[in-house]
Design a protein around this motif. Structure first.
Motif, PDB file in Angstrom:
ATOM      1  N   GLU A  82     168.318  70.853   8.729  1.00  0.00           N
ATOM      2  CA  GLU A  82     168.833  69.480   8.823  1.00  0.00           C
ATOM      3  C   GLU A  82     167.789  68.483   8.330  1.00  0.00           C
ATOM      4  O   GLU A  82     168.121  67.459   7.734  1.00  0.00           O
ATOM      5  CB  GLU A  82     169.270  69.189  10.263  1.00  0.00           C
ATOM      6  N   CYS A 115     175.020  70.249   9.482  1.00  0.00           N
ATOM      7  CA  CYS A 115     175.724  71.353  10.160  1.00  0.00           C
ATOM      8  C   CYS A 115     176.774  70.734  11.069  1.00  0.00           C
ATOM      9  O   CYS A 115     176.448  70.038  12.032  1.00  0.00           O
ATOM     10  CB  CYS A 115     174.720  72.165  10.985  1.00  0.00           C
ATOM     11  N   ARG A 122     167.913  75.589  12.553  1.00  0.00           N
ATOM     12  CA  ARG A 122     168.873  74.514  12.272  1.00  0.00           C
ATOM     13  C   ARG A 122     168.159  73.165  12.101  1.00  0.00           C
ATOM     14  O   ARG A 122     168.432  72.461  11.120  1.00  0.00           O
ATOM     15  CB  ARG A 122     169.911  74.474  13.401  1.00  0.00           C
ATOM     16  N   VAL A 149     175.953  78.633  13.394  1.00  0.00           N
ATOM     17  CA  VAL A 149     174.645  78.291  12.831  1.00  0.00           C
ATOM     18  C   VAL A 149     174.279  79.306  11.746  1.00  0.00           C
ATOM     19  O   VAL A 149     173.733  78.961  10.694  1.00  0.00           O
ATOM     20  CB  VAL A 149     173.565  78.268  13.943  1.00  0.00           C
TER      21      VAL A 149
END
Length: 1427
Positions: free
Chosen positions: A346, A352, A342, A358
């Motif tokens: 990002e 997100c 994640r 996820v």
């Protein structure tokens, strides 16, 4: 219950020690702690570590594994680098139709264009060490399954595989002999549906019992039982042990439970590398989490390398993994630690949102419609190639690459050594060192035999129908040949009885071909798991045959032999019985071999159908051995049936004296000729000139048979049997489930020009530009949604239900499935209906939508406060969980079909079609609108089919509401989100929608307005608003001591609370709550309010939207197109007629003029009857498929009447039946040398054409009422067998038992068919006896032949032909002068009988079709209404 728990945990320690030598996890525990501390150091978000530690409930049982000696284990791990897979592209294929397939130049031109290979996996690398879990994510079609198959060392079906895969330190080639330790659990659940869960698991565990048992285990059996009970308990399905596994047709455990059986069957293999392909499909969220926890626990304890692909994986599941790998169209866009994924995405600029899954976020970053970009971020990767490059540059990539050297490390080498030692310790001493199996071959055969009997006993119904029909046929046949006389009249009849004894049992054996395909995928799966050698399965089948065939043939022979009155000595009977038994055995092995040797059922059924025709024709009954043409006589020598028939005939007639009687003795009947002198046999094979009887051995010799061959032939039959069994084993060993290259779209040839270029074949270059959404309609601008909302049907009706209960009768008494459920759906509202598996969600939808045909419903269901209108089923849309569609229709055709038939008859056709365009825009089906729906695997994907299902309901303009049953199950996160987004869009326009949903992510759950939550037994737990971010529901459950933890998915939390052990009766909590009281007030208010206003939906009073004539036109058009595109079916039909006609024509080549040839004319025509079974076997599954589509969906939504359905199916077959009749007539009639004058040939063609309609009618009326295709295939032989028996061919009219002669004979269409064919061909045929056929005798001295035979010739012998009237010695009399004389003996007395019988055939054709209508009407049940 406590005792059981204790025994299970006792099993725990023992069992895990039991597997002690097999697995090891000592160092794993340290690894895990080390890994978690790294996780904590690397990531601020340490929640995942906490989740990991949350123990699985059987963790204590597994602790036994960790007490093992570290030197012994099965740890392997898997490492791969530069893995690239290429296949022949199958994105889209052209579907030919009946005419286009004959366009040879076009076919040649297209076959020359060799498509470029398509890369479905592009240089993927990674390493999963023992004790690690890797999650592979990607949208459908991105290569996840391909990667898993290669990591499980399954490479078949892929054109080109580059790169290295190492298992421990073994390369892919070396690892092949350990394929039982490197396994994959696929998405499909492949089981024998009639076995219970316990039997299925018993089989799996018995084949995995190690040779060296651990301490404290008394026997192999005890070990197997413990292992089995641990596995059942691990997935919490011990309670289903005695329930059948079931499938779509056999009632058994629920879908989720069946999935769990498939999981524990894979665990039974005790593998070291396990791949799980989308194994949580159909499980609710809590079970999916439980399953992943089990994997985590077993992985840690046993040092397994676990690789998993999942759709819609919640965060609780995601956090249990060590590593994650993300694929996008074959490119590896991320591979690293799960908690780094994640932050990496990002950092590339993707956002997100809070509470999102996820896993869904990671697969969504390359989908323009879903990704969110951080404001002000410019340089974000727009395509999968750019994202792949960003990953290649990252530090994560460099760190992960360091692991790729694992196979050369000391750890890997020592692990591999211990693994190989452990495997050889497990393996039986009786196996070769290279065998991947565990138990000895003898044990494998034992287990397979036990299972074989369990399968048969589990499906007792079919078994008893088979045996019952055998007895029925035996009694019918016995009564047909009843008390055959022991003279010349009985020769033909007894031959017929012996022929039938072999024929019937051979036809029963033919079902082996079908069975072979039913069990094949299961065998391939077990072969991959290395449970047993396929040869063990073949031997078990033979062992299973012995008693069953013994029972079947004994029953048949005892009845037939003694009723026919064959030779009444014990020796003769037991010889005949044994010969039939051995022949049946050989034929069963023969058909099993055909089943094993072809990869598709179509090919096998063609070959088996054709082989039975040729084996029956060359058995020696229809064409005696001496009369066979030299070009086909070799079939006689390779025909097992002919050896059996010779033995039976020789056994019956040897040592007998057969007196000539009746028409076989000339002269006869009149008193002056009864002296016994001056007579002779006529038309009896083997009779000497002037003799009045024939010895059995002479008769046999004339057929080239001999009594000395009886036991020789038995030996030959055993040799055939051994050859067939050997070949079956040979072919079975070569079976495999090909890896395949995924599904492909099918484009009908006639639509090729209309399909967008992107998906037509030959357009393979990848677009480098940014991915665009599927249709132009997805630009989510305000204008688009505004246009759509202007066009879409608005809904103003309110739908309510109160006190709804539903009770069904079960063997153990009444069972309540719904218990006083209340609720409502208003326009513009998107309602979710949730509950754990088995809470009654689908049942409630079925009851509300008026879809139930049994059980009792109480309560009230109202529309606008009024009872349901007649048109309710038509005005409410209902999307079934299973996407049932006509596979040969295109998407647009399916939508137009629904729109035209379901929108009101007042709306003009153009407007209906324009509305279809609106829906195609809404559902983004542009590119697919001209492709075939097809079947899963060949045609649209699961998600595309789901959109078509929704579309089919939307185009009908549902004016009340739309029901959807689990529209998201089986879809990946993106597809599920898209589906719910469409529903949200519809609700915003004013549609009322009620959806059952299985395991929604927080993101999906947020799209719904209200929730109806059910607990087991159909009890309400909550009904009301969900609230912003699910606040309303969280408050409700929080108030009753079940608060939702921060960051948890509220939908999963509620299901866990309601099904968990919170110790509350949540139904009672709801009934006592203020929310329930408020809901009752709201409901009363809504109902009275709506009842006082004018109704929102006007009921037009019609059951169907269109009139019957329109329905018939549209449904028939669809059936026509469906068959026109179904070239397999049509080609099989044509090939069967063409092949059989040529074969029979050349077998009866240019029939001659002798008396024996009269019999050949009869048999050459008689064989035409036998095109029916082959065509019926193909026609019925097709009919039943169409009927299932009609009954599951179209009938229930009142789309069209059953009358239109039947008419469509009947009419669409007709053009092909005409072609079949022409093919058969042209290929057979002239080769057999039948009369070619137009009045004869034309009449025969007309009758042949009528017969096509007769047998199609019979096939369709059986299919109309049969519960399934298997049942239909069991009924066919009975009907055809009885009709063939009594049509006057096997037993002439005069010799049929009086009981049957006066009704069955006259009710039989085949009697009139044979009558008309014989009259038109044979009536004017000149008969000239051969020398051996004359009756030769001397007249009394002083008389010429004419004088002696005067009374005979003017009386009973008026139809015989005296050749030498003036001779005084050796009179020669021929039995017949013309064909009409022969026909007189078979009850065809004049030429007009031909046209009379032809007319009766036409009546039978019409009555057959009338029965299709009648039986379909009897099947059609009315829906239940609330009382």
């Amino acid at each position: 219950m406590d005792a059981r728990k204790m025994s299970i945990s006792a099993v725990g320690d023992d069992l895990m020690r039991t597997l002690s030598r097999t697995f090891s996890g000592k160092s794993q525990h340290d690894n895990k702690q080390r890994r978690e501390s790294e996780d904590n150091a690397e990531s601020a978000d340490s929640d995942s570590a906490k989740t990991k530690v949350e123990a699985w409930r059987l963790a204590d049982d597994v602790k036994g594994f960790q007490l093992n000696d570290p030197t012994e284990g099965r740890k392997l791990g898997v490492t791969w680098s530069g893995l690239t897979v290429k296949v022949v592209p199958s994105d889209s294929q052209l579907q030919e139709n009946v005419l286009s397939q004959f366009n040879i130049p076009q076919q040649i031109k297209e076959s020359r264009q060799k498509p470029q290979l398509r890369t479905i996996l592009d240089s993927s690398s990674g390493c999963v060490k023992p004790g690690e879990m890797l999650l592979v994510l990607g949208r459908p079609g991105s290569g996840c399954t391909t990667l898993l198959k290669l990591l499980a060392n399954k490479r078949k079906g892929y054109t080109q595989v580059d790169g290295d895969v190492h298992f421990g330190s073994l390369d892919a080639k070396q690892a092949e002999q350990y394929h039982g330790s490197i396994v994959i659990n696929t998405e499909e659940e492949l089981f024998y549906p009639t076995l219970t869960v316990g039997q299925t698991m018993d089989f799996a565990t018995r084949l995995n019992i190690p040779r060296t048992l651990p301490n404290g285990t008394e026997s192999h059996e005890a070990y197997g039982k413990r292992f089995k009970s641990f596995l059942l308990d691990s997935m919490d399905i011990s309670h289903t042990e005695d329930t059948k596994v079931g499938d779509a047709f056999v009632r058994g455990v629920s879908g989720g439970e069946r999935k769990r059986v498939s999981i524990i069957e894979t665990l039974a293999a005790r593998a070291s590398v396990v791949c799980w392909d989308n194994s949580t499909r159909g499980l609710d969220a809590s079970t999916a989490l439980e399953y992943t926890r089990a994997l985590r626990c077993l992985t840690d304890a046993m040092g397994v390398a676990t690789i998993v692909t999942l759709y819609q994986a919640g965060n609780g599941i995601y956090d249990l993994f060590d590593k994650v790998l993300v694929l996008d169209e074959g490119k590896q866009v991320f591979y690293g630690a799960a908690n780094e994924a994640r932050p990496f995405m990002e950092a590339q600029g993707f956002v997100c949102s809070d509470g999102a899954n996820v896993a869904d976020f990671l697969t969504g970053v390359t989908v323009p419609a879903e990704r969110q970009i951080r404001p002000g971020f410019e340089a974000w990767p727009r395509t999968n190639t750019e994202l792949e490059q960003a990953y290649q540059r990252s530090s994560i990539k460099a760190r992960m690459d360091r692991e790729l050297g694992y196979p050369t490390s000391e750890e890997a080498k020592s692990n591999t050594r211990t693994f190989c030692e452990a495997v050889s310790l497990d393996k039986s001493k009786h196996l070769q060192s290279s065998s991947p199996m565990t138990v000895s071959f003898f044990r494998q055969v034992q287990a397979c035999i036990t299972r074989q009997y369990q399968i048969i006993w589990g499906d007792k119904g079919t078994f008893f129908i088979k045996q019952g029909s055998t007895l029925f046929q035996a009694i019918i046949a016995g009564s047909l040949f009843y008390n055959a006389p022991a003279n010349s009249s009985g020769l033909f009849v007894k031959g017929g009885a012996l022929f039938l004894a072999l024929l019937f049992n051979a036809l029963v054996a033919m079902s082996e071909v079908t069975d072979s395909y039913a069990g094949r995928p299961i065998l391939a799966k077990h072969k991959n798991f290395a449970f047993f050698n396929p040869a063990a399965f073949c031997i078990a089948q033979v062992a299973g045959d012995i008693p069953i065939i013994l029972f079947q043939t004994t029953m048949f022979m005892v009845v037939l032999y003694w009723m026919t009155g064959l030779k009444a000595t014990a020796a003769a009977f037991f010889t005949a019985w044994f010969v039939v038994y051995v022949t049946t055995f050989a034929m069963t092995a023969f058909f099993r071999m055909i089943g094993a040797s072809f990869s598709t059922f179509d090919a096998a059924s063609k070959v088996s159908g054709f082989s039975i025709t040729s084996l029956i024709l060359y058995i020696g009954y229809q064409i005696p051995k001496p009369n066979m043409h030299p070009w086909f006589v070799w079939i006689y020598w390779i025909n097992p049936l002919s050896y059996g028939f010779e033995s039976l005939m020789a056994n019956e007639f040897t040592g007998q004296t057969i007196p000539c009687v009746n028409a076989n003795l000339i002269p006869n009947f009149l008193p002056k000729y009864q002296t016994g002198a001056n007579q002779a046999c006529a038309g009896v094979r083997g009779a000497a000139p002037g003799a009045t009887s024939v010895s059995g051995d002479d008769y046999l010799a004339s057929l080239s048979y001999s009594a000395s061959h009886i036991w020789r032939n038995v030996g030959i039959l055993f040799a055939w049997w051994a050859l067939f069994v050997g070949l079956t084993i040979f072919f079975t060993l070569r079976w495999d489930d090909a890896a395949g290259s995924g599904r492909s779209l099918l484009i009908p040839r006639e639509n090729k020009k209309r399909v967008p270029l992107v998906i037509t074949p030959g357009d393979e270059e990848a677009q480098v530009n940014e991915k665009v959404p599927r249709g132009e309609a997805t630009k989510e601008g305000a204008n688009t949604s505004h246009d759509l909302s202007a066009n879409l049907m608005r809904n103003t009706s309110v739908f309510t239900w109160r006190n709804l209960s539903y009770v069904v009768k079960t063997p153990s008494g009444d069972r309540t499935l719904l218990d006083n459920v209340h609720g409502y759906v208003k326009p513009g509202m998107l309602g979710a209906l949730m509950g754990s598996s088995g809470a009654g969600k689908t049942t409630l939808l079925d009851v509300l939508a008026q879809r139930k045909t049994d059980g009792t419903i109480h309560g009230e269901v109202l529309v606008d406060g009024r009872p349901l209108p007649v048109s309710f089923q038509r005005s409410a849309g209902y999307c079934e969980q299973l996407d049932v569609h006509e596979p040969f229709a295109t998407v647009r055709e399916a939508l137009e079909f629904s729109a035209i038939l379901r929108q009101s008859r007042e709306i003009p056709r153009e407007e209906k079609l324009a509305y279809v365009d609106t829906i195609i825009d809404l559902l983004e089906l542009h590119d697919l609108q001209h492709t075939l729906i097809g079947r899963v695997g060949a045609g649209l994907s699961v998600e595309q089919r789901k959109r078509v299902t929704i579309g089919v309901e939307l185009v009908s303009k549902p004016s009340i509401l739309i029901f959807l049953d689990e529209p998201t199950s089986g879809l990946d996160g993106q597809a599920a989100f898209n589906t719910v987004r469409f529903l949200r869009k519809l609700a915003d326009v004013g549609q009322a929608i009620l959806v059952t949903i299985h395991q929604p992510s927080a993101l999906l759950f947020a799209q719904f307005d209200t929730l109806l939550l059910l607990a087991k037994g159909g009890k309400t737990v909550y009904f009301g608003d969900i609230g912003e971010n699910a606040d309303t529901i969280k408050q409700y459950f929080g108030r009753y001591d079940a608060p939702c933890p921060p960051g948890a998915n509220p939908a999963e939390h509620m299901i866990n609370v309601v099904t968990g052990t919170h110790g509350k009766d949540w139904n009672q909590v709801w009934l006592d709550s203020p929310e329930a009281a408020r809901m009752h007030q709201d409901l009363d208010h809504i109902i009275t309010d709506a009842a006082n206003k004018p109704a929102g939906t006007l009921d037009d009073g019609h059951e169907f939207a269109t009139d019957l004539w329109t329905q018939i036109k549209i449904v028939t058009h669809r059936s026509n197109i469906s068959i026109f595109r179904n070239i397999d079916y049509v080609n099989n039909k044509f090939a069967l007629h063409f092949g059989t006609a040529l074969f029979i024509g050349f077998s009866f080549w240019k029939i001659g003029n002798s008396v024996a040839d009269q019999q050949l004319i009869l048999f050459s025509l008689f064989n035409y009857i036998f095109v029916a079974p082959g065509v019926m076997a193909q026609l019925q599954p097709l009919f039943i498929d169409r009927r299932d589509i009609y009954e599951t969906r179209e009938k229930k939504s009142k789309m069209y009447s059953w009358k239109a359905f039947v008419t469509g199916l009947i009419v669409s077959e007709m053009p092909y039946l005409v072609v079949c009749a022409v093919l058969y007539f042209v290929c057979f009639y002239f080769t057999a040398g039948l009369p070619s004058t137009p009045n004869k040939a034309g009449a025969v063609f007309f009758v042949m054409l009528v017969y096509q309609f007769i047998y199609t009618g019979i096939g369709q009326f059986v299919a109309a009422y049969a519960p399934n295709a298997v049942f239909a295939s069991l009924v066919n032989p009975i009907i055809i067998g009885v009709l063939v028996s009594f049509c006057g061919v096997l037993v002439p009219y005069a010799q049929i038992t009086a009981f049957w002669r006066y009704w069955m004979y006259y009710l039989n269409p085949f009697n009139y068919l044979m009558g008309s064919l014989l009259v038109f061909t044979d009536f004017d045929w000149d008969v000239q006896c051969t020398e051996s056929e004359f009756a030769k005798f001397d007249p009394p001295s002083g008389q010429t032949c004419a004088q002696y035979l005067e009374a005979w010739m003017s009386g009973p012998g008026s139809r015989t032909n005296l050749i030498n009237p003036d001779a005084t010695a050796e009179c020669k009399v021929c039995q017949y002068t013309r064909g009409s004389d022969y026909l007189y003996t078979v009850n065809l007395k004049d030429y007009y009988f031909g046209w009379r019988d032809a007319a009766i055939c036409v009546i039978f054709a019409f009555s057959g079709y009338a029965l299709v209508f009648l039986l379909m009407k009897l099947r059609t049940k009315a829906s239940k209404k609330a009382q």
